[in-house]
Scaffold this motif. Structure first.
Motif, short mmCIF file in Angstrom:
data_model
loop_
_atom_site.label_atom_id
_atom_site.label_comp_id
_atom_site.label_asym_id
_atom_site.label_seq_id
_atom_site.Cartn_x
_atom_site.Cartn_y
_atom_site.Cartn_z
N SER A 111 2.44 14.33 1.87
CA SER A 111 1.09 13.89 1.55
C SER A 111 1.00 12.37 1.56
CB SER A 111 0.66 14.42 0.18
OG SER A 111 0.50 15.83 0.21
N SER A 112 -0.16 11.86 1.92
CA SER A 112 -0.35 10.41 1.98
C SER A 112 -0.68 9.85 0.61
CB SER A 112 -1.48 10.08 2.96
OG SER A 112 -2.73 10.53 2.45
N GLY A 113 -0.68 8.52 0.53
CA GLY A 113 -1.05 7.83 -0.71
C GLY A 113 0.14 7.50 -1.58
N ARG A 120 -0.35 14.04 -4.14
CA ARG A 120 -0.60 12.76 -3.49
C ARG A 120 0.63 11.84 -3.61
NH1 ARG A 120 -5.92 9.06 -4.53
NH2 ARG A 120 -6.80 11.17 -4.63
N GLY A 121 1.03 11.29 -2.46
CA GLY A 121 2.14 10.35 -2.45
C GLY A 121 3.51 10.97 -2.56
N GLU A 157 -8.27 17.12 2.45
CA GLU A 157 -8.73 15.77 2.17
C GLU A 157 -9.15 15.64 0.70
OE1 GLU A 157 -8.98 13.15 4.28
OE2 GLU A 157 -8.23 14.22 6.05
N ASP A 183 -7.65 15.74 -6.99
CA ASP A 183 -6.88 16.39 -5.94
C ASP A 183 -6.79 17.90 -6.16
OD1 ASP A 183 -6.57 13.85 -4.99
OD2 ASP A 183 -4.44 13.69 -5.43
N GLU A 210 -7.39 10.62 1.05
CA GLU A 210 -5.97 10.91 1.26
C GLU A 210 -5.83 12.31 1.86
OE1 GLU A 210 -3.90 8.64 1.06
OE2 GLU A 210 -4.81 7.17 -0.29
N ARG A 211 -4.73 12.49 2.60
CA ARG A 211 -4.47 13.76 3.27
C ARG A 211 -3.31 14.45 2.54
NH1 ARG A 211 -2.70 13.58 8.36
NH2 ARG A 211 -4.00 15.28 9.17
#
Length: 518
Positions: free
Chosen positions: A81-83, A76-77, A12, A94, A16-17
């Motif tokens: 990964s989310s976001g 991230r993204g 986390e 991150d 975001e994961r």
């Protein structure tokens, strides 16, 4: 896979994961951890966790067998990964979240090692200063100074933070975004994000209004202040690898900026290739140029730090491939004192420079993605002036930062000047280095028609000119699409709404190039 313990999880960070894979040796215990974070996980979200882990293990059995834990994370993204992936914006938080997560795991023995190349080095630069449990790093083909990634002497580079940014911004949710050169002709250029991305991106547009490297903006968070001088006082052993034709041409300067304690335990390796860590781009021109084949890979460096295993290269030194001499050397990489200066010709030559029809050259050298190449014929366009030095009387090794000065005039109050240096070989002219500047860098109050001197300083290089060969110098006012074309107006480029044609003149007998020889 059965001989190793591997699993996937999510770490986390700010809600975001972040998809994270963990690989542990087969035996029980605590292990040093090697960390790799990447945005380049396109398509990996469509693979099962088992498929991803199996593929990773195939390439990292040696490290696992040697007792290292590996932690691999999608930025991230990207990937699983989310976001949204917005370059650089969230990497500090991150990356630090991953470091902290590792510290809380039972398998961790208190030794973190960082590895990455290009953007995957940036994620670690952004987390500087390095914490006490970070014991070493391999950080390659990436400059930690954000200004250098965006500009050269106040002229915007297009390859990294325009083309690359466009193609990677929110890539997971905007897969059809494709860069088009026409975006580089946007007027005013402050509308670039709206045109190229279909939306305003404040964190990106802000860059466009800060072309001066001394602007305090470059010390702010959005200007890369989190990574500024990341390695200067790192006080850990860092292996830096770059290429003679890597797009990040200022890595030699990053090395020089290290304090002596950090530098003494670190090393810089300069291979003869492009934007890569290992492998060869120019097999026939520069044989035996692969770093891993000659010096080993990341684990070789980490084994040296952790277990004292010997290296085949020296710490505190630069190990570099001398081009066309075609051999590896190791020394302090001090600029030689001996100079050779060549006047660029006789009389004066004029040309018209139209920003809407800029000059093009083959190969981006240290400012574009595509490395070097054999050049177009000399004087290939009316707005390119090509000259050659006299033939060299003996084999000569040139090293360090070549320099040049041009005496010029223009009928505009500001304009650009570009210079490219190539070596004349029997089979053609091969590009070596380039630089770009503008009159206002040297005379901010320039009046049209006046003579002015502009100066160039080229990125570090080591190469041999053989007896009977010569250097070729191309002079123009643009190099598209490597750099944004100067509009021929003075003032804030990003706000300018029009361009005009300039008549630019070179005084060749008052202009020269200087090289430094061993």
């Amino acid at each position: 896979m059965s001989e190793y313990f591997s699993y996937c999880t999510y770490v986390e960070s700010e809600g975001e994961r972040l998809f994270t894979m963990v690989f542990l040796p087969s035996r029980e215990g605590k292990f040093p951890a090697i960390i790799y974070r990447t945005p380049y996980a396109d398509g990996e979200e469509f693979l099962t966790d088992a498929e991803l882990m199996e593929d990773f293990v195939k390439n990292h059995r040696g490290g696992l067998d040697s007792g290292y834990a590996f932690i691999y994370q999608h930025c991230r993204g990207r990937g699983k990964s989310s976001g949204d992936f917005i370059p650089y914006l969230h990497e500090r938080e991150d990356t630090k979240a991953l470091y902290q997560w590792i510290r809380e795991q039972d398998f961790y023995d208190g030794n973190l090692f960082l590895t990455g190349g290009s953007y995957t080095s940036s994620v670690h630069f952004a987390a500087a200063p390095f914490d006490e449990d970070i014991k070493g790093a391999v950080l390659c083909i990436q400059d930690c100074e954000r200004y250098n990634i965006n500009y050269r002497n106040g002229i915007a580079k297009t390859g990294m933070h325009l083309k690359w940014y466009t193609e990677n911004y929110k890539k997971k949710s905007r897969r059809k975004t494709v860069f088009d050169e026409k975006y580089l002709m946007t007027r005013p250029f402050s509308d670039f994000c709206k045109v190229a991305l279909g939306e305003e991106v404040e964190s990106k547009t802000e860059y466009l209004f800060h072309p001066d490297k001394n602007d305090p903006f470059w010390q702010t968070r959005n200007g890369g202040g989190d990574a500024h001088e990341a390695v200067k006082h790192a006080n850990i052993p860092i292996l830096i690898i770059t290429g003679a034709f890597d797009i990040y041409g200022k890595i030699h300067d990053m090395w020089r900026g290290m304090d002596e304690e950090t530098k003494s335990k670190s090393a810089l390796i300069v291979h003869p290739n492009c934007h890569r860590i290992y492998g060869e781009d120019y097999h026939e021109l520069f044989p035996c140029g692969d770093v891993k084949a000659n010096f080993g890979g990341d684990q070789t460096w980490f084994d040296h730090i952790l277990y004292g295993k010997p290296l085949s290269y020296e710490t505190g030194k630069v190990t570099y491939y001398s081009l066309f001499e075609n051999r590896w050397k190791t020394d302090d990489y001090i600029q030689p004192e001996k100079e050779l200066t060549f006047t660029l010709g006789e009389g004066e030559k004029s040309y018209c420079y139209d920003p809407l029809n800029p000059a093009r050259f083959k190969g981006g050298l240290t400012n574009g993605w595509d490395g070097s190449d054999w050049q177009y014929a000399p004087n290939s366009r009316p707005d390119i002036i090509s000259v050659y030095t006299e033939d060299f009387a003996e084999d000569t090794v040139i090293k360090g930062k070549m320099k040049a000065r041009l005496t010029v005039k223009s009928d505009c109050e500001d304009t650009g000047f570009y210079m490219r240096i190539s070596i004349r070989k029997p089979e053609g002219d091969f590009g070596l280095r380039d630089d770009i500047t503008k009159i206002s860098n040297f005379n901010p109050d320039y009046m049209p028609g006046e003579e002015a001197e502009v100066q160039f300083s080229f990125d570090d290089i080591s190469f041999m000119v053989k007896k009977g060969e010569a250097l070729r110098i191309d002079i123009s006012s643009s190099c598209f699409p490597t750099f944004l074309p100067h509009t021929n107006f003075r003032g804030e480029f990003a706000a300018q709404t029009e361009t005009r044609v300039a008549k630019n003149t070179l005084f060749l007998d008052k202009s020269s190039i200087t090289v430094f020889t061993e």
